[in-house]
Write a protein that holds these residues in place. Structure first.
Motif, PDB file in Angstrom:
ATOM      1  N   ILE A 151       0.870  -1.170   0.000  1.00  0.00           N
ATOM      2  CA  ILE A 151       0.000   0.000   0.000  1.00  0.00           C
ATOM      3  C   ILE A 151       0.908   1.221   0.000  1.00  0.00           C
ATOM      4  O   ILE A 151       1.744   1.382   0.888  1.00  0.00           O
ATOM      5  CB  ILE A 151      -0.937   0.021   1.224  1.00  0.00           C
ATOM      6  N   VAL A 152       0.780   2.059  -1.016  1.00  0.00           N
ATOM      7  CA  VAL A 152       1.665   3.208  -1.175  1.00  0.00           C
ATOM      8  C   VAL A 152       1.065   4.422  -0.472  1.00  0.00           C
ATOM      9  O   VAL A 152      -0.101   4.766  -0.664  1.00  0.00           O
ATOM     10  CB  VAL A 152       1.892   3.529  -2.666  1.00  0.00           C
ATOM     11  N   PHE A 153       1.891   5.074   0.322  1.00  0.00           N
ATOM     12  CA  PHE A 153       1.472   6.252   1.069  1.00  0.00           C
ATOM     13  C   PHE A 153       2.213   7.485   0.540  1.00  0.00           C
ATOM     14  O   PHE A 153       3.433   7.567   0.608  1.00  0.00           O
ATOM     15  CB  PHE A 153       1.772   6.052   2.559  1.00  0.00           C
ATOM     16  N   PHE A 154       1.433   8.434  -0.037  1.00  0.00           N
ATOM     17  CA  PHE A 154       1.975   9.697  -0.530  1.00  0.00           C
ATOM     18  C   PHE A 154       1.698  10.782   0.514  1.00  0.00           C
ATOM     19  O   PHE A 154       0.532  11.073   0.810  1.00  0.00           O
ATOM     20  CB  PHE A 154       1.311  10.105  -1.842  1.00  0.00           C
ATOM     21  N   ASN A 155       2.749  11.370   1.054  1.00  0.00           N
ATOM     22  CA  ASN A 155       2.563  12.443   2.034  1.00  0.00           C
ATOM     23  C   ASN A 155       3.053  13.764   1.449  1.00  0.00           C
ATOM     24  O   ASN A 155       4.051  14.339   1.888  1.00  0.00           O
ATOM     25  CB  ASN A 155       3.300  12.132   3.336  1.00  0.00           C
ATOM     26  N   TYR A 156       2.327  14.233   0.431  1.00  0.00           N
ATOM     27  CA  TYR A 156       2.666  15.506  -0.204  1.00  0.00           C
ATOM     28  C   TYR A 156       1.797  16.600   0.409  1.00  0.00           C
ATOM     29  O   TYR A 156       0.585  16.597   0.267  1.00  0.00           O
ATOM     30  CB  TYR A 156       2.453  15.438  -1.715  1.00  0.00           C
ATOM     31  N   ALA A 157       2.428  17.539   1.096  1.00  0.00           N
ATOM     32  CA  ALA A 157       1.686  18.543   1.861  1.00  0.00           C
ATOM     33  C   ALA A 157       1.379  19.792   1.049  1.00  0.00           C
ATOM     34  O   ALA A 157       2.059  20.100   0.061  1.00  0.00           O
ATOM     35  CB  ALA A 157       2.489  18.932   3.102  1.00  0.00           C
ATOM     36  N   ALA A 178      -4.516  11.290  -9.349  1.00  0.00           N
ATOM     37  CA  ALA A 178      -3.819  10.312 -10.191  1.00  0.00           C
ATOM     38  C   ALA A 178      -3.020   9.244  -9.465  1.00  0.00           C
ATOM     39  O   ALA A 178      -2.574   8.274 -10.096  1.00  0.00           O
ATOM     40  CB  ALA A 178      -2.890  11.063 -11.149  1.00  0.00           C
ATOM     41  N   SER A 179      -2.812   9.359  -8.162  1.00  0.00           N
ATOM     42  CA  SER A 179      -1.887   8.436  -7.488  1.00  0.00           C
ATOM     43  C   SER A 179      -2.345   6.982  -7.534  1.00  0.00           C
ATOM     44  O   SER A 179      -1.519   6.070  -7.571  1.00  0.00           O
ATOM     45  CB  SER A 179      -1.662   8.863  -6.038  1.00  0.00           C
ATOM     46  N   ALA A 180      -3.656   6.750  -7.551  1.00  0.00           N
ATOM     47  CA  ALA A 180      -4.143   5.364  -7.609  1.00  0.00           C
ATOM     48  C   ALA A 180      -3.727   4.681  -8.908  1.00  0.00           C
ATOM     49  O   ALA A 180      -3.363   3.498  -8.919  1.00  0.00           O
ATOM     50  CB  ALA A 180      -5.659   5.325  -7.446  1.00  0.00           C
ATOM     51  N   SER A 181      -3.766   5.423  -9.999  1.00  0.00           N
ATOM     52  CA  SER A 181      -3.341   4.842 -11.278  1.00  0.00           C
ATOM     53  C   SER A 181      -1.841   4.622 -11.312  1.00  0.00           C
ATOM     54  O   SER A 181      -1.355   3.600 -11.820  1.00  0.00           O
ATOM     55  CB  SER A 181      -3.773   5.739 -12.434  1.00  0.00           C
ATOM     56  N   TRP A 182      -1.075   5.573 -10.781  1.00  0.00           N
ATOM     57  CA  TRP A 182       0.379   5.377 -10.734  1.00  0.00           C
ATOM     58  C   TRP A 182       0.722   4.091  -9.985  1.00  0.00           C
ATOM     59  O   TRP A 182       1.487   3.258 -10.476  1.00  0.00           O
ATOM     60  CB  TRP A 182       1.057   6.529  -9.998  1.00  0.00           C
ATOM     61  N   LYS A 189      -1.619  -2.557  -3.878  1.00  0.00           N
ATOM     62  CA  LYS A 189      -2.966  -2.976  -3.478  1.00  0.00           C
ATOM     63  C   LYS A 189      -3.891  -1.795  -3.219  1.00  0.00           C
ATOM     64  O   LYS A 189      -5.115  -1.925  -3.332  1.00  0.00           O
ATOM     65  CB  LYS A 189      -2.892  -3.846  -2.226  1.00  0.00           C
ATOM     66  N   ALA A 190      -3.323  -0.649  -2.827  1.00  0.00           N
ATOM     67  CA  ALA A 190      -4.118   0.537  -2.516  1.00  0.00           C
ATOM     68  C   ALA A 190      -3.178   1.720  -2.373  1.00  0.00           C
ATOM     69  O   ALA A 190      -1.943   1.554  -2.320  1.00  0.00           O
ATOM     70  CB  ALA A 190      -4.927   0.341  -1.227  1.00  0.00           C
ATOM     71  N   VAL A 191      -3.744   2.925  -2.302  1.00  0.00           N
ATOM     72  CA  VAL A 191      -2.958   4.114  -2.002  1.00  0.00           C
ATOM     73  C   VAL A 191      -3.616   4.880  -0.855  1.00  0.00           C
ATOM     74  O   VAL A 191      -4.838   4.891  -0.703  1.00  0.00           O
ATOM     75  CB  VAL A 191      -2.787   5.063  -3.208  1.00  0.00           C
ATOM     76  N   ILE A 219      -7.428   0.198  -8.086  1.00  0.00           N
ATOM     77  CA  ILE A 219      -7.164  -0.031  -6.670  1.00  0.00           C
ATOM     78  C   ILE A 219      -7.811   1.065  -5.815  1.00  0.00           C
ATOM     79  O   ILE A 219      -8.045   2.180  -6.279  1.00  0.00           O
ATOM     80  CB  ILE A 219      -5.643  -0.105  -6.382  1.00  0.00           C
ATOM     81  N   PRO A 220      -8.120   0.770  -4.553  1.00  0.00           N
ATOM     82  CA  PRO A 220      -8.738   1.753  -3.667  1.00  0.00           C
ATOM     83  C   PRO A 220      -7.793   2.921  -3.370  1.00  0.00           C
ATOM     84  O   PRO A 220      -6.568   2.749  -3.309  1.00  0.00           O
ATOM     85  CB  PRO A 220      -9.023   0.959  -2.386  1.00  0.00           C
ATOM     86  N   ALA A 221      -8.401   4.098  -3.181  1.00  0.00           N
ATOM     87  CA  ALA A 221      -7.637   5.298  -2.822  1.00  0.00           C
ATOM     88  C   ALA A 221      -8.337   5.990  -1.665  1.00  0.00           C
ATOM     89  O   ALA A 221      -9.540   6.266  -1.736  1.00  0.00           O
ATOM     90  CB  ALA A 221      -7.537   6.241  -4.015  1.00  0.00           C
ATOM     91  N   VAL A 222      -7.600   6.263  -0.591  1.00  0.00           N
ATOM     92  CA  VAL A 222      -8.181   6.887   0.595  1.00  0.00           C
ATOM     93  C   VAL A 222      -7.284   8.035   1.046  1.00  0.00           C
ATOM     94  O   VAL A 222      -6.100   8.098   0.703  1.00  0.00           O
ATOM     95  CB  VAL A 222      -8.350   5.881   1.754  1.00  0.00           C
ATOM     96  N   ALA A 223      -7.884   8.950   1.819  1.00  0.00           N
ATOM     97  CA  ALA A 223      -7.155  10.098   2.351  1.00  0.00           C
ATOM     98  C   ALA A 223      -7.213  10.097   3.870  1.00  0.00           C
ATOM     99  O   ALA A 223      -8.229   9.718   4.457  1.00  0.00           O
ATOM    100  CB  ALA A 223      -7.739  11.396   1.808  1.00  0.00           C
ATOM    101  N   ILE A 224      -6.123  10.538   4.488  1.00  0.00           N
ATOM    102  CA  ILE A 224      -6.081  10.690   5.939  1.00  0.00           C
ATOM    103  C   ILE A 224      -5.751  12.144   6.260  1.00  0.00           C
ATOM    104  O   ILE A 224      -5.276  12.896   5.406  1.00  0.00           O
ATOM    105  CB  ILE A 224      -5.052   9.744   6.596  1.00  0.00           C
ATOM    106  N   GLY A 225      -6.002  12.555   7.506  1.00  0.00           N
ATOM    107  CA  GLY A 225      -5.757  13.924   7.919  1.00  0.00           C
ATOM    108  C   GLY A 225      -4.277  14.258   7.996  1.00  0.00           C
ATOM    109  O   GLY A 225      -3.423  13.370   8.098  1.00  0.00           O
TER     110      GLY A 225
END
Length: 454
Positions: A151-157, A178-182, A189-191, A219-225
C-alpha cells in the motif's frame, strides 16, 4: 469669444462619464443595501444544509435539493423555472475503515475517507505493508517489484508558502487525482494520500480521483488527515507499518438527475447572462461553503433585481449545476444544450470558492472586455473588491469557454476555505452572514454592469 468643439468635447465627455459613474455608484449602493438588510441567502443556506444536508449526485438528498432550488427560485421571483436533465455517475461510499499496525503488534484505527469515484475492497479486508514516498519523483524511482503487493502512502503537503491557498490546492491536487493509477500500474494494493488541506488538524478530506483509461486494476484510494499523515511518516522512518483497509466504495453506473435553472427575461433581448454555483456536494459535512454558498448567492442576485425593479436588458439566468464534484456532467450538459439551441450567452459567473469575504473577480475573456471590467474597479473598491487580475473560471462554466462565452469567478478570501473543503467540517456554522451577503452583493453589482454595458 469663440469655443473650440475639440477643446470642449473632453469636458462634455468627462461630465457624462462622471454622471454615469455616479449613477452606477448609487445603484451599487441600492444593491448592497437591499442584500445586506433584506437578503435571504443566509436563511436559505440554513434551510438547505439543515433540512437536506450533504447532497452527493445520484442520491435521494440531491433530488430533494433540486425541488428545494425550484421553490427558492420561484420565491425569488423568477419568470421561469425548470429542471434540465443530465445523466450523472452514481458513486456510493458505503462503510469503510482503516487500521494500521506497527511493531507493537496492535491494530490502531485511523480516521480516513475514500476518495470520490474510487473503487473499494468489495467489503473485504485488504492487508499489506505500507511504503512511504514524499512525492511523484520518489515514487518513480521505485521498481514494480518494490511496489507490488504494498500500500503506497503519498505524504505531499500543501505548500504553505503560497499566499493564495488555491495555488497550493492546485499544486497538491495531482496526488488525489492520479496516485491510484500510478500505484496500480506497479502492482500496489491501494494508495493512501495526505488530505488536500491547509490545516494541521486530523480531518480527512475527500474529493474526486480518476483512473486512467488503460487501468486494468482499479485499486482503492483513501485520504487521511494531515496530523495522521505526519505521524505515519515519522513511524515509517524507523519501522515497518501494516495497514488493513476495508471499503465498500463503488461506482454503480449512471443515473438520471437534474440541474435547476431559473431566469428573469430580458427587456431588450433574449441574450443570456448566467450566474450560478453547483447544487451537489460531497457526502460528508453539509456542503455549506462548497457550494451551498454559491447557490444561495446566485438566487439572491435574481431576488434583488426583482425586488429593486431593475429593468434588465438581457435575460438573467441562475443555474444550479448538477454533479460538479465527481463528474461536471451538469456544466457539460448545459454547454451542449446552449450550443444545440443556438442560444446566445453574453457572460457567465460562478461562485464556488466559499462564502467568505469577496476580494476580487477572476476573468477569462478577451482583453477588450477584461479591460472594460477592470475599468470599473473604483466602483467595487468601497466593497473591498480590488483584484481583477486573476485568470480562471468556475468548473461548471468552463465548458462554455470554447463557445466564446466570457467567464468569471467570484474570488473570496481563500485562507480558511481549504481547512474545511470536502470534509465533515463544511457545515453551516462555518459561514458568516455578512461575508456571504457581501459575496452576493458583488455578484449582483457585476451582473448589473454587464447587463447595462454589453
Amino acid at each position: 469669444m469663440k469655443y473650440s468643439i475639440t477643446k470642449l468635447l473632453p469636458l462634455f465627455l468627462g461630465g457624462f462619464l462622471f454622471a454615469q459613474t455616479s449613477a452606477d455608484s448609487v445603484q451599487f449602493k441600492n444593491i448592497s443595501d437591499e442584500i445586506l438588510v433584506n437578503g435571504t441567502a443566509y436563511q436559505n443556506l440554513h434551510q438547505l444544509t439543515k433540512t437536506i444536508g450533504h447532497r452527493l449526485s445520484g442520491s435521494q438528498a440531491y433530488e430533494k435539493a433540486t425541488d428545494w432550488a425550484v421553490q427558492k427560485l420561484k420565491d425569488a421571483g423568477a419568470d421561469k423555472v425548470w429542471k434540465e436533465q443530465v445523466m450523472v455517475p452514481n458513486w456510493e461510499r458505503g462503510k469503510e475503515s482503516l487500521f494500521i499496525k506497527d511493531k507493537s503488534g496492535k491494530w490502531r484505527f485511523l480516521k480516513m475517507l475514500s476518495l470520490g469515484n474510487s473503487e473499494g475492497t468489495k467489503g473485504k479486508d485488504v492487508e499489506a505493508e505500507i511504503i512511504f514516498v514524499k512525492n511523484k519523483e520518489e515514487f518513480d524511482q521505485l521498481s514494480a517489484e518494490q511496489v507490488k503487493g504494498k500500500i503506497v502512502f503519498f505524504n505531499y503537503a500543501f505548500n504553505q508558502k503560497f499566499i493564495s491557498t488555491g495555488q497550493a490546492y492546485g499544486d497538491a491536487g495531482i496526488y488525489r487525482r492520479a496516485s491510484a493509477s500510478w500505484a496500480g500500474k506497479k502492482g500496489a494494493k491501494a494508495v493512501i494520500i495526505r488530505s488536500l488541506s491547509s490545516a494541521f488538524d486530523d480531518v480527512p478530506h475527500t474529493g474526486m480521483m480518476r483512473y486512467d483509461a488503460d487501468d486494468t486494476t482499479k485499486i482503492p484510494a483513501v485520504a487521511i488527515g494531515p496530523k495522521s499523515a505526519d505521524e505515519l511518516e515519522k513511524t515509517l522512518q524507523t519501522e515497518k507499518v501494516y495497514a488493513k483497509l476495508n471499503s465498500n466504495a463503488t461506482m454503480k453506473g449512471q443515473i438520471l438527475s437534474h440541474s435547476v435553472i431559473g431566469e428573469i427575461s430580458g427587456n431588450k433581448d433574449k441574450s443570456v447572462i448566467v450566474v450560478g454555483g453547483h447544487l451537489d456536494s460531497w457526502d460528508v459535512g453539509e456542503g455549506a461553503q462548497d457550494d451551498g454558498a454559491g447557490i444561495v448567492q446566485s438566487i439572491e442576485v435574481l431576488r434583488t433585481f426583482k425586488k429593486l425593479g431593475i429593468k434588465n436588458n438581457h435575460t438573467i439566468r441562475v443555474v444550479c449545476f448538477a454533479n460538479e464534484e465527481n463528474g461536471v456532467r451538469g456544466g457539460n450538459q448545459y454547454a451542449e444544450n446552449i450550443k444545440k439551441n443556438n442560444e446566445k450567452h453574453l457572460f457567465a459567473i460562478e461562485s464556488d470558492g466559499g462564502g467568505f469575504t469577496p476580494r476580487g473577480i477572476a476573468l477569462v475573456m478577451d482583453q477588450t472586455k477584461r479591460k472594460q471590467i477592470q475599468s470599473w474597479r473604483s466602483l467595487f473598491l468601497p466593497y473591498g473588491v480590488h483584484n481583477f487580475e486573476m485568470e480562471y473560471a468556475g468548473t461548471d462554466i468552463e465548458p462554455m469557454e470554447p463557445l466564446g462565452v466570457p467567464l468569471a469567478e467570484l474570488v473570496p478570501d481563500s485562507q480558511r476555505y481549504f481547512e474545511i473543503h470536502h470534509s465533515e467540517e463544511d457545515t453551516f456554522d462555518k459561514v458568516n452572514r455578512r461575508e456571504l451577503l457581501l459575496g452576493a452583493t458583488v455578484m449582483g453589482q457585476l451582473i448589473y454592469m454587464i447587463d447595462k454595458n454589453w
